[in-house]
Design a protein around this motif. Sequence first.
Motif, PDB file in Angstrom:
ATOM      1  N   GLU A 319       0.844  -1.194   0.000  1.00 30.83           N
ATOM      2  CA  GLU A 319       0.000   0.000   0.000  1.00 30.83           C
ATOM      3  C   GLU A 319       0.883   1.248   0.000  1.00 30.83           C
ATOM      4  OE1 GLU A 319      -1.088   1.073   4.620  1.00 30.83           O
ATOM      5  OE2 GLU A 319      -2.379  -0.389   3.597  1.00 30.83           O
ATOM      6  N   LYS A 320       0.425   2.263  -0.745  1.00 27.81           N
ATOM      7  CA  LYS A 320       1.110   3.550  -0.840  1.00 27.81           C
ATOM      8  C   LYS A 320       0.068   4.647  -0.659  1.00 27.81           C
ATOM      9  CE  LYS A 320       4.428   1.867  -4.305  1.00 27.81           C
ATOM     10  NZ  LYS A 320       4.960   2.085  -5.678  1.00 27.81           N
ATOM     11  N   PHE A 321       0.350   5.596   0.244  1.00 26.31           N
ATOM     12  CA  PHE A 321      -0.597   6.675   0.501  1.00 26.31           C
ATOM     13  C   PHE A 321       0.132   7.989   0.734  1.00 26.31           C
ATOM     14  CE2 PHE A 321      -3.521   3.215   1.366  1.00 26.31           C
ATOM     15  CZ  PHE A 321      -4.717   3.722   0.871  1.00 26.31           C
ATOM     16  N   PHE A 322      -0.565   9.056   0.365  1.00 24.99           N
ATOM     17  CA  PHE A 322      -0.102  10.409   0.680  1.00 24.99           C
ATOM     18  C   PHE A 322      -1.327  11.327   0.655  1.00 24.99           C
ATOM     19  CE2 PHE A 322       1.294  14.678  -0.517  1.00 24.99           C
ATOM     20  CZ  PHE A 322       2.194  14.925   0.508  1.00 24.99           C
ATOM     21  N   SER A 327      -3.113   3.731  -3.010  1.00 21.99           N
ATOM     22  CA  SER A 327      -3.559   2.464  -3.585  1.00 21.99           C
ATOM     23  C   SER A 327      -3.130   1.307  -2.709  1.00 21.99           C
ATOM     24  CB  SER A 327      -2.981   2.289  -4.993  1.00 21.99           C
ATOM     25  OG  SER A 327      -1.564   2.209  -4.938  1.00 21.99           O
ATOM     26  N   ARG A 328      -3.865   0.214  -2.841  1.00 16.11           N
ATOM     27  CA  ARG A 328      -3.519  -1.055  -2.221  1.00 16.11           C
ATOM     28  C   ARG A 328      -3.673  -2.143  -3.269  1.00 16.11           C
ATOM     29  NH1 ARG A 328      -6.956   0.849   2.368  1.00 16.11           N
ATOM     30  NH2 ARG A 328      -5.561   1.426   4.087  1.00 16.11           N
ATOM     31  N   GLN A 329      -2.789  -3.128  -3.219  1.00 10.78           N
ATOM     32  CA  GLN A 329      -2.905  -4.255  -4.131  1.00 10.78           C
ATOM     33  C   GLN A 329      -2.248  -5.467  -3.496  1.00 10.78           C
ATOM     34  OE1 GLN A 329      -0.933  -3.136  -7.732  1.00 10.78           O
ATOM     35  NE2 GLN A 329       1.025  -2.697  -6.740  1.00 10.78           N
ATOM     36  N   GLY A 330      -2.678  -6.644  -3.912  1.00 10.36           N
ATOM     37  CA  GLY A 330      -2.135  -7.854  -3.323  1.00 10.36           C
ATOM     38  C   GLY A 330      -2.460  -9.086  -4.125  1.00 10.36           C
ATOM     39  N   GLU A 331      -1.917 -10.216  -3.673  1.00  6.42           N
ATOM     40  CA  GLU A 331      -2.140 -11.499  -4.336  1.00  6.42           C
ATOM     41  C   GLU A 331      -2.069 -12.611  -3.307  1.00  6.42           C
ATOM     42  OE1 GLU A 331      -0.285 -14.344  -7.895  1.00  6.42           O
ATOM     43  OE2 GLU A 331       0.864 -12.638  -7.117  1.00  6.42           O
TER      44      GLU A 331
END
Length: 444
Positions: A319-322, A327-331
């Motif tokens: 996850e990256k935020f400012f 955004s968040r992503q995963g598998e």
Amino acid sequence: MTLNSGALRPPLGLRLQGVEFRPPELLRWKLLSRRGDFRFRCCRSCSDKVVPNRRIVTVAGRKCLDKSEEWQSDLRKNNHKVRVQAAPARRFASSQPELASRQEKYFPRCTPRNSGPPSRDTPPKRDTGIANARDWGINLLTEQVNESGINEDGSTWYRESGEDLGENGYRCRWTKMGGQSSDGSSKWKEAWWEKSDWTGYKELGVEKSGRNSEGESWVETWREVLHQDEWSNIARIERSAQKQAKSGTENAGWYENWWEKYDAKGWTEKGAHKYGRLNEQSWWEKWGEHYDGRGSVLKWTDKWAETELGTKWGDKWEEKFFGGVGSRQGETWHVNPAGERWSRTWGEEHYGNGKVHKYGKSTTDEGWDIVVNEETYYKAEPHYGWAEVVGDSSQLLSIQPQDKPPGVYPFLDFGSSTLPPQGGSPPTTPPQDGSPPTTPPRTQ
């Protein structure tokens, strides 16, 4: 099966050295019996403060507590109850009780000087992170010591301390100790040190290793460093811990590498690499956090495991935020012994206006792509940051360097690193036997 299942992270059955617990002696209870069942009962008119009646006596030139006078308790006259307040939870687990410092374990009250330290044959605990200096109880000897001896049971011990001096005001105070059982089946070694120089560099460190009679072996190293960043001139504190242990009865072992970095402007980085094995199962875990001190946050995790039969599975996300946007992503994935793979990927886009785009798919024809109204939650600052680590580093900050002569300027080596590079691949198996701590090497 998910990666968080108990089969993936089985605890390694390493015995911990028993710790005797005694309830506070100031609690004076009245024991009553009612219909054959015992219970405690007290009234509310008690005082919050109980003053013990103890004396200080001198034994062999040392002052110590006279234990012939214990807390005064008269159950016949006592109808009071003292209020008991639970102690706050500790941030990191430790195998040592807080009621007694580590130095008291080695040098008990009224113990002759030439008596050896007790056996330290306890492996470290898993998943306990980086302990604070107060949990380690580092208390270096103020004088040089070189002594050894044999205990009544035939076990041997040694204890050494000294001070090394070098260029650029380098100073290292250290203490080493260790011992082994009479038959050599159990061995342990420890080294503590503190370092400093004229650049403002300060370091505390501990290295422990050993092997017990059950064949368990381990190595553990902990460091805490204060230095000034070469390019920004901002104060920085960095802490690290490496732990590994191996079972003596099973094909089992584990390895951990933890690190934390902080600077005075709020920049923070944390991470860990872990590996473990229990007979036919192995597992790995990596995670990291990065805060730039201005509101930007990056977090990620990657876990996977496998068995000797060929089954593999794992889970990862990022996850990256400012400023509420990110955004968040995963598998999540799984591979069976025949090599067939299943996976599900997912993602989220947060726009900062209360709307979130969610999408995903899987190898079994799952799929979604929607926009929902959802509040975005993330923390722009670490829960444990610069202010907290400074408060927990009082012993590091109190290290006194050598006096610098007037007109002398420290040499700054801009090409060196104060801490070893983090994130290296762990060994395939923990060591068969603990490596002996040596006099701490100079890292300047």
